[in-house]
Scaffold this active site. Sequence first.
Site, PDB file in Angstrom:
ATOM      1  N   ASP A  37      15.682 -13.315  -4.572  1.00 22.25           N
ATOM      2  CA  ASP A  37      15.995 -14.395  -5.517  1.00 22.25           C
ATOM      3  C   ASP A  37      17.085 -13.895  -6.455  1.00 22.25           C
ATOM      4  OD1 ASP A  37      16.065 -16.447  -7.336  1.00 22.25           O
ATOM      5  OD2 ASP A  37      13.917 -16.480  -7.745  1.00 22.25           O
ATOM      6  N   HIS A  38      18.341 -14.069  -6.046  1.00 20.43           N
ATOM      7  CA  HIS A  38      19.471 -13.490  -6.768  1.00 20.43           C
ATOM      8  C   HIS A  38      20.448 -14.548  -7.260  1.00 20.43           C
ATOM      9  CE1 HIS A  38      19.793  -8.928  -6.193  1.00 20.43           C
ATOM     10  NE2 HIS A  38      18.546  -9.256  -5.883  1.00 20.43           N
ATOM     11  N   GLU A 107      16.370  -7.791 -12.815  1.00 18.60           N
ATOM     12  CA  GLU A 107      17.542  -6.923 -12.908  1.00 18.60           C
ATOM     13  C   GLU A 107      18.595  -7.598 -13.773  1.00 18.60           C
ATOM     14  OE1 GLU A 107      17.100  -8.186  -9.544  1.00 18.60           O
ATOM     15  OE2 GLU A 107      15.709  -6.666  -8.816  1.00 18.60           O
ATOM     16  N   ASN A 110      21.154 -10.207 -12.297  1.00 15.55           N
ATOM     17  CA  ASN A 110      20.880 -11.634 -12.146  1.00 15.55           C
ATOM     18  C   ASN A 110      20.532 -12.335 -13.450  1.00 15.55           C
ATOM     19  OD1 ASN A 110      20.947 -11.498  -9.171  1.00 15.55           O
ATOM     20  ND2 ASN A 110      19.130 -10.231  -9.451  1.00 15.55           N
ATOM     21  N   SER A 173       6.823  -0.008 -10.101  1.00 11.80           N
ATOM     22  CA  SER A 173       7.666   1.179  -9.936  1.00 11.80           C
ATOM     23  C   SER A 173       7.112   2.380 -10.686  1.00 11.80           C
ATOM     24  CB  SER A 173       9.089   0.892 -10.418  1.00 11.80           C
ATOM     25  OG  SER A 173       9.096   0.516 -11.784  1.00 11.80           O
ATOM     26  N   THR A 191       9.166  -1.143  -3.229  1.00 10.28           N
ATOM     27  CA  THR A 191      10.269  -0.943  -2.297  1.00 10.28           C
ATOM     28  C   THR A 191      10.398   0.502  -1.833  1.00 10.28           C
ATOM     29  OG1 THR A 191      11.805  -0.662  -4.154  1.00 10.28           O
ATOM     30  CG2 THR A 191      11.596  -2.877  -3.229  1.00 10.28           C
ATOM     31  N   LYS A 194       5.680   5.130  -1.729  1.00  9.04           N
ATOM     32  CA  LYS A 194       5.063   6.124  -2.587  1.00  9.04           C
ATOM     33  C   LYS A 194       3.562   5.881  -2.675  1.00  9.04           C
ATOM     34  CE  LYS A 194       9.111   7.028  -5.531  1.00  9.04           C
ATOM     35  NZ  LYS A 194       9.628   7.002  -6.918  1.00  9.04           N
TER      36      LYS A 194
END
Length: 321
Positions: A37-38, A107, A110, A173, A191, A194
Amino acid sequence: MVQIGYTMMTEQAGPRELVQHVVAAEQAGFDFSVTSDHYFPWLAEQGHAPYAWSVLGAAAQATSTIPLMTYVTCPTTRYHPAVVAQKAATLQLLAEGRFRLGLGSGENLNEHVVGGGWPAAHVRLDMLEEAVEIIRALFEGKNVNHHGAHFDVENAKLFDLPDEPTPIGIAVSGERSCALAGRLADLVIATEPKAELIESFDRHGGSGKPRVGQLPVCFDTDKDAAVARAHEQFRWSLGGWPVNSELPGPAAFDSATQLVRPEDVAESVPCGDDVDAFVEAVRPYAEAGFTEVALVQIGGEHQFPFLDWAEKKLLPALKDL
């Protein structure tokens, strides 16, 4: 067994093409799909950024079985959480129960477009927590009046709701985002493979819930061409989340990745047509405890060859994980 998904990457294809791609992914046998979704592509070379929610509405009508999901939507800056709740509920109705709402703290790339500045990371997580609480209340059919630290909601109520609330996923994260996801999410999104993220999510209440990862890949029968394309369009991914969430536009990502070499990208992105290499790239997600992994085929014009190859060779091989 890990479910394997397909990514409609809005940064690298136009809206009609994205719908055609997910239709083909459904036919190829992918277990689910996700959609970025950018407002901007990461790099100008990618060349696209259509409105994800229009694409998803079209995809819901063009497909019949493949699950859909945002990966991920930021419900705090570019979108108000009350609006996110409304469009997610509507999409769930269009998709007849196949939609999951993936959320994250966003981010700068965006969110800067609305001119509100870019908050510090800890503030963004506070905003995300408050946004999720608003969205959940609206999903429950409540009449919502809310005056919080970051958002105001005046007499909001959703009149078109699915029978069951839309599942909410939260991207993580670090420890704090894992705690937030464990407490408020129906699934977790990450993403990177880990194990510590999954373990933290479980500690904070996420045990037994789905955990969805994502992996970029670059299929091509010419491995050198695949490596070159991955470098051209995906070198931004080596920056890591603390960097990638802060940069303001494609020019900044281009500048930040000037020293990234093709071989650097090839170390983290499987390139070519070696099925075993692709399987081994997915394996760390399975070993870390992920239940689902969405693949991103790099290059908007290279989706159909990948989907054909995936149906015939890759997906059968991944069933053994």
